[in-house]
Design a protein around this motif. Structure first.
Motif, PDB file in Angstrom:
ATOM      1  N   ALA A  14      46.037  32.983  43.200  1.00 19.26           N
ATOM      2  CA  ALA A  14      46.338  33.956  44.247  1.00 19.26           C
ATOM      3  C   ALA A  14      46.951  33.224  45.431  1.00 19.26           C
ATOM      4  CB  ALA A  14      45.069  34.693  44.680  1.00 19.26           C
ATOM      5  N   GLY A  16      47.917  33.777  49.546  1.00 11.30           N
ATOM      6  CA  GLY A  16      47.728  34.729  50.627  1.00 11.30           C
ATOM      7  C   GLY A  16      47.414  34.118  51.975  1.00 11.30           C
ATOM      8  N   ASP A  48      51.254  43.816  46.500  1.00 15.36           N
ATOM      9  CA  ASP A  48      51.477  44.268  47.869  1.00 15.36           C
ATOM     10  C   ASP A  48      52.314  45.544  47.870  1.00 15.36           C
ATOM     11  OD1 ASP A  48      51.934  44.576  50.560  1.00 15.36           O
ATOM     12  OD2 ASP A  48      52.741  42.565  50.875  1.00 15.36           O
ATOM     13  N   THR A 141      49.512  38.574  47.167  1.00 18.28           N
ATOM     14  CA  THR A 141      48.613  39.517  47.826  1.00 18.28           C
ATOM     15  C   THR A 141      49.199  40.069  49.123  1.00 18.28           C
ATOM     16  OG1 THR A 141      47.472  37.816  49.112  1.00 18.28           O
ATOM     17  CG2 THR A 141      46.645  38.248  46.891  1.00 18.28           C
ATOM     18  N   THR A 149      44.252  43.292  46.981  1.00 24.46           N
ATOM     19  CA  THR A 149      44.032  41.960  47.541  1.00 24.46           C
ATOM     20  C   THR A 149      42.609  41.492  47.285  1.00 24.46           C
ATOM     21  OG1 THR A 149      45.721  42.209  49.256  1.00 24.46           O
ATOM     22  CG2 THR A 149      43.978  40.614  49.673  1.00 24.46           C
ATOM     23  N   ALA A 152      42.195  40.471  43.841  1.00 20.47           N
ATOM     24  CA  ALA A 152      42.758  39.146  43.568  1.00 20.47           C
ATOM     25  C   ALA A 152      41.735  38.051  43.852  1.00 20.47           C
ATOM     26  CB  ALA A 152      44.021  38.930  44.402  1.00 20.47           C
TER      27      ALA A 152
END
Length: 293
Positions: A14, A16, A48, A141, A149, A152
């Motif tokens: 992930a 972010g 997203d 994300t 998110t 994730a």
């Protein structure tokens, strides 16, 4: 997309930060593209609602089913993966599960299907079904705690934090780190912070240098800083590539920033390999100790 023999060791990463405008999507897309250039097969999973990765790769908005349909269980993830066979000019070895604006309605859609469903676990089974098909799956994300998110955080093995040398972006790292720790406590104890990327860096400025030092000192794993040694320089070539729906590997293959992403991809792979070897060694020692007793 046709079924394939599951032979690859898949790492789920992930990417972010709890703040927008920190090159999160650009990093996810270009790290994947760099790995693809080096022969690794990668899937980018756009989580997203703003469709950053989808747009970055030049996929027209609303053209394909994707993340929303997978998360609500209407489509098998294998059936919505976009490949060059779909007429989309994707980077080498890169596939995509696209996002659309309907992700705004994901919470209502999930509640309508099953009010007792644990929404934060919505990615676990889709990712499990893709394991073995790719060397890397990147989860791009949103810059806030949307359901995709949070999912994730609950389903990834690794997390890469993205930041620019800006005080607000650095503050967002702390929020994201808190969420990583929360996911570790509540259902995903194997999630690891792989590292922090500093991008849009102008090393000539005092602010960039001071914030870089701050991040290097703040994020540690044992005796090693988690800030990646490779930083991504500020350059107009990145937004130019985004506007064209391409990566730097198509628009500026010999540019300094393109080479930085290649170097960063090597550093990421080396770090994962080092950590995995360390985990295997620890498990072996533990098993030996138990056997002796």
């Amino acid at each position: 997309m046709s079924n394939e023999v599951k032979t690859r060791k898949t790492r789920i990463i992930a990417v972010g930060n709890q703040k927008g405008g920190v090159a999160k999507t650009s990093n996810a897309v270009h790290i994947a593209a760099a790995l693809g250039k080096r022969g690794k097969r990668c899937l980018i999973f756009d989580l997203d609602m703003n469709q950053g990765a989808t747009r970055h790769l030049g996929v027209p908005s609303e053209s394909f089913l994707g993340t929303f349909e997978v998360l609500i269980g209407e489509e098998d993830p294998k059936d919505v993966i976009i490949t060059p066979e779909d007429g989309v000019d994707l980077p080498e070895n890169i596939h995509l599960i696209a996002a659309r604006r309907n992700l705004e309605k994901i919470d209502q859609a999930l509640a309508a299907k099953d009010k007792f469903f644990i929404t934060q676990d919505v990615l676990i089974n889709p990712l499990r079904s893709l394991t073995g098909m790719y060397d890397y799956i990147f989860l791009d994300t949103a810059p806030n705690a949307t359901t995709p998110t949070i999912a994730a955080y609950k389903s990834a093995e690794w997390f890469i934090l993205s930041a620019t040398p800006d005080p607000f972006a650095i503050a967002g790292l702390n929020d994201a780190l808190t969420d990583i720790q929360g996911a570790q406590r509540h259902g995903n104890p194997n999630l690891r912070l792989l590292g922090v990327i500093l991008c849009c860096v102008d090393s000539r400025t005092i602010l960039a240098n001071s914030l870089s030092e701050y991040v290097e000192q703040l994020f540690f794993d044992g005796d090693r800083s988690l800030k990646f040694k490779t930083t991504i320089s500020r350059s107009i070539v990145v937004p130019q590539a985004q506007k064209l729906g391409k990566t730097l590997f198509e628009t500026a293959p010999n540019h300094k920033v393109t080479k930085e992403y290649l170097k960063l991809s090597k550093e990421i792979e080396a770090r994962i390999s080092e950590i995995e070897k360390s985990i295997t060694t620890q498990q072996s020692v533990t098993t030996s100790t138990v056997s002796v007793k």
